[in-house]
Design a protein around this motif. Structure first.
Motif, short mmCIF file in Angstrom:
data_model
loop_
_atom_site.label_atom_id
_atom_site.label_comp_id
_atom_site.label_asym_id
_atom_site.label_seq_id
_atom_site.Cartn_x
_atom_site.Cartn_y
_atom_site.Cartn_z
N LYS A 298 0.85 -1.19 0.00
CA LYS A 298 0.00 0.00 0.00
C LYS A 298 0.88 1.25 0.00
CE LYS A 298 -3.41 2.41 2.86
NZ LYS A 298 -4.25 2.34 4.09
N GLY A 299 0.60 2.19 -0.90
CA GLY A 299 1.34 3.44 -0.97
C GLY A 299 2.61 3.39 -1.79
N ALA A 300 3.03 2.20 -2.24
CA ALA A 300 4.25 2.10 -3.06
C ALA A 300 3.99 2.68 -4.45
CB ALA A 300 4.69 0.65 -3.18
N THR A 301 5.02 3.29 -5.04
CA THR A 301 4.89 3.82 -6.40
C THR A 301 4.87 2.67 -7.39
OG1 THR A 301 5.98 5.90 -5.82
CG2 THR A 301 5.93 5.30 -8.15
N ILE A 302 3.79 2.58 -8.14
CA ILE A 302 3.62 1.52 -9.13
C ILE A 302 4.05 2.00 -10.51
CG2 ILE A 302 1.90 0.05 -10.29
CD1 ILE A 302 0.41 -0.05 -7.62
N ALA A 303 3.80 3.27 -10.79
CA ALA A 303 4.19 3.88 -12.06
C ALA A 303 4.18 5.38 -11.85
CB ALA A 303 3.24 3.46 -13.18
N THR A 304 4.54 6.13 -12.89
CA THR A 304 4.42 7.58 -12.84
C THR A 304 3.58 8.04 -14.03
OG1 THR A 304 6.50 7.87 -14.05
CG2 THR A 304 6.60 7.94 -11.63
N ALA A 305 2.84 9.13 -13.84
CA ALA A 305 2.00 9.69 -14.90
C ALA A 305 2.53 11.06 -15.28
CB ALA A 305 0.55 9.79 -14.43
N ARG A 306 2.56 11.32 -16.57
CA ARG A 306 2.91 12.65 -17.06
C ARG A 306 1.87 13.65 -16.58
NH1 ARG A 306 5.29 13.12 -22.14
NH2 ARG A 306 4.67 15.31 -22.00
N VAL A 307 2.32 14.87 -16.29
CA VAL A 307 1.45 15.94 -15.81
C VAL A 307 1.46 17.08 -16.81
CG1 VAL A 307 1.06 17.64 -13.98
CG2 VAL A 307 1.79 15.32 -13.39
N GLN A 308 0.29 17.62 -17.08
CA GLN A 308 0.16 18.78 -17.96
C GLN A 308 -0.07 20.03 -17.13
OE1 GLN A 308 -3.01 18.46 -20.81
NE2 GLN A 308 -2.99 20.64 -21.31
N GLY A 309 0.78 21.02 -17.36
CA GLY A 309 0.59 22.32 -16.71
C GLY A 309 0.80 22.29 -15.21
N GLY A 310 1.67 21.40 -14.74
CA GLY A 310 1.87 21.28 -13.31
C GLY A 310 3.22 21.75 -12.84
N ALA A 311 3.33 21.98 -11.52
CA ALA A 311 4.60 22.37 -10.93
C ALA A 311 5.60 21.23 -10.95
CB ALA A 311 4.37 22.84 -9.49
N ALA A 312 5.12 20.01 -11.18
CA ALA A 312 5.98 18.85 -11.36
C ALA A 312 5.70 18.24 -12.72
CB ALA A 312 5.73 17.82 -10.26
N TYR A 313 6.74 17.63 -13.31
CA TYR A 313 6.61 17.06 -14.64
C TYR A 313 5.83 15.74 -14.61
CZ TYR A 313 8.08 15.30 -19.22
OH TYR A 313 8.11 14.81 -20.49
N ALA A 314 5.87 15.04 -13.47
CA ALA A 314 5.21 13.74 -13.34
C ALA A 314 4.72 13.58 -11.92
CB ALA A 314 6.17 12.61 -13.71
N VAL A 315 3.80 12.63 -11.74
CA VAL A 315 3.26 12.35 -10.41
C VAL A 315 3.28 10.84 -10.20
CG1 VAL A 315 0.86 12.24 -11.26
CG2 VAL A 315 1.30 12.76 -8.85
N PRO A 316 3.69 10.38 -9.00
CA PRO A 316 3.67 8.94 -8.75
C PRO A 316 2.24 8.41 -8.68
CG PRO A 316 4.25 10.15 -6.76
CD PRO A 316 4.23 11.14 -7.87
N MET A 317 2.07 7.20 -9.18
CA MET A 317 0.78 6.51 -9.13
C MET A 317 0.88 5.40 -8.09
SD MET A 317 0.16 6.27 -13.26
CE MET A 317 -1.60 5.92 -13.22
N VAL A 318 0.00 5.44 -7.08
CA VAL A 318 0.07 4.50 -5.96
C VAL A 318 -1.30 3.86 -5.76
CG1 VAL A 318 1.84 5.93 -4.87
CG2 VAL A 318 -0.55 6.18 -4.17
#
Length: 396
Positions: A298-318
């Protein structure tokens, strides 16, 4: 963990050598007959049945999962769920007291199962929820609905809004307690599994407080649960039985063992004895005939998703749960995993927001699906963030 190329918002992954999945997302399926074990014979005659492992999203057995049926008192699970939502939002409180309207007391006094509420009573929300979930009290649902929303209609509107948010597309609520209403209240097994998933995963503390109790005392009224599994099947902790002449005997049940949670639906059973025997047999079969292969904590990063218009380029998917693959006991089939999301995900993104799905394939069994959520907040990009993201895009 090794990531293979992404294509159209789909990500194929390899986890500890478990997986061979082509980047195009095509499933790798085992040939030959199904490897699924046969469900217990007690379930064969039940008109509607379903058993799902929430940690893998895999359906272990199903019969008419999308056929609408009359839920009877299983309706009360949605009333409790909406109350949990309102408590979490700060609009209701457990120690909040509710008036008992005189007309509601007269209409619902001893009408089916009851707390025998009178206009002199001012039960707390916690007392009403115990009456609803343990005793299946019809009058408690009416008092809660009118006290919290002003009217039964306003409360059922909240129930239907919650159903839409949960994706319960083939269910509708017209009453908060499941009393006979000429078929205006109906549900499906698949929709009830979605509701159970949300209740146990979103509000585990509330769920444990009000589900799975065999007895509760309100004043001098001894209230007793009719749950056929709690105290009989190890790990069983609810959720709700239901019965009317039109609906037959229904049960929405759940159990957890070693961090693995199963949810079961039985509906339209002719007698309570048949329902109770099937409920106990089905849960035991779900744990004994199937085994768990751990995949992610639970809570582990499974993948990352690209982010549009965000302060970060990607977000972890958990995941909001421990994730497993559910295997027929004694087998070692191939396990395939695919992450799906519609990307890039537009900022702002809130931590816990659902942004994708992990698909789990075990041999030639139907796939399971586990929701994936944002592992952190992502704010809208500022000027410097936009320059950095533009540079990163040039490198792709």
């Amino acid at each position: 963990m090794k990531f293979l190329p992404k294509r159209a918002g789909m990500l194929a992954l390899m986890v500890a050598g478990l997986l061979v999945q082509p980047p195009g997302g095509g499933a790798v399926m085992a040939a030959g007959p199904s490897i699924a074990p046969a469900p217990p014979p007690e379930v064969a005659a039940i008109p509607v049945s379903m058993l799902v492992d929430l940690n893998s999203g895999q359906i272990l057995t199903e019969r008419r999962p999308d056929v609408p049926f009359l839920p009877a008192s299983v309706t009360k699970v949605m009333t409790a769920y909406v109350a949990f939502e309102e408590i979490a939002a700060g609009r209701l409180h457990f120690d909040q007291r509710f008036p008992v309207p005189e007309d509601a007391s007269k209409e619902w006094w001893a009408k089916g199962t009851s707390m025998y509420l009178t206009p002199q009573d001012r039960p707390t929300l916690a007392e009403l929820l115990h009456g609803i979930m343990t005793n299946s009290a019809n009058d408690a649902c009416i008092v809660l609905a009118r006290g919290a929303a002003g009217s039964v209609d306003n409360w059922t509107a909240k129930m239907n809004a919650a159903a839409r948010r949960l994706g319960m597309s083939r269910s509708h609520y017209h009453t908060p307690n499941g009393w006979m209403d000429d078929g205006l209240t109906y549900v499906t097994a698949r929709d009830l599994v979605r509701l159970s998933d949300a209740m146990t995963m979103n509000y585990p503390r509330f769920y444990r407080a009000f589900s799975g109790r065999k007895h509760y005392f309100w004043r001098d009224v001894a209230m007793r649960s009719h749950d056929p599994t709690v105290g009989v099947v190890p790990g069983a902790d609810g959720i709700k039985t239901g019965y009317t002449r039109e609906a037959g005997y229904n049960f929405l049940g759940s159990a957890e063992r070693n961090g693995r949670r199963l949810v079961m639906v039985l509906a339209g059973t002719p007698t309570f004895r048949e329902r109770d025997a099937a409920a106990r047999a089905l849960l035991e079969w779900g744990f004994s005939a199937w085994s768990a292969r751990p995949l992610f904590d639970k809570g582990a990063t499974i993948a990352t998703a690209r982010v549009q218009g965000g302060a970060a380029y990607a977000v972890p998917m958990v995941a909001d749960r421990d994730v497993i693959a559910t295997l027929p006991a004694g087998t070692s089939p191939q396990i395939g995993l695919t992450v799906r999301y519609k990307g890039p995900v537009k900022a702002p993104i809130a931590k816990g927001q659902r942004i994708g799905t992990l698909e789990i394939r075990v041999g030639n069994l139907p796939p399971g699906h586990v929701p994936l959520r944002a592992g952190r907040d992502v704010a809208v990009a500022g000027p410097v963030d936009r320059l950095r993201n533009g540079f990163m895009n040039l490198l792709q």
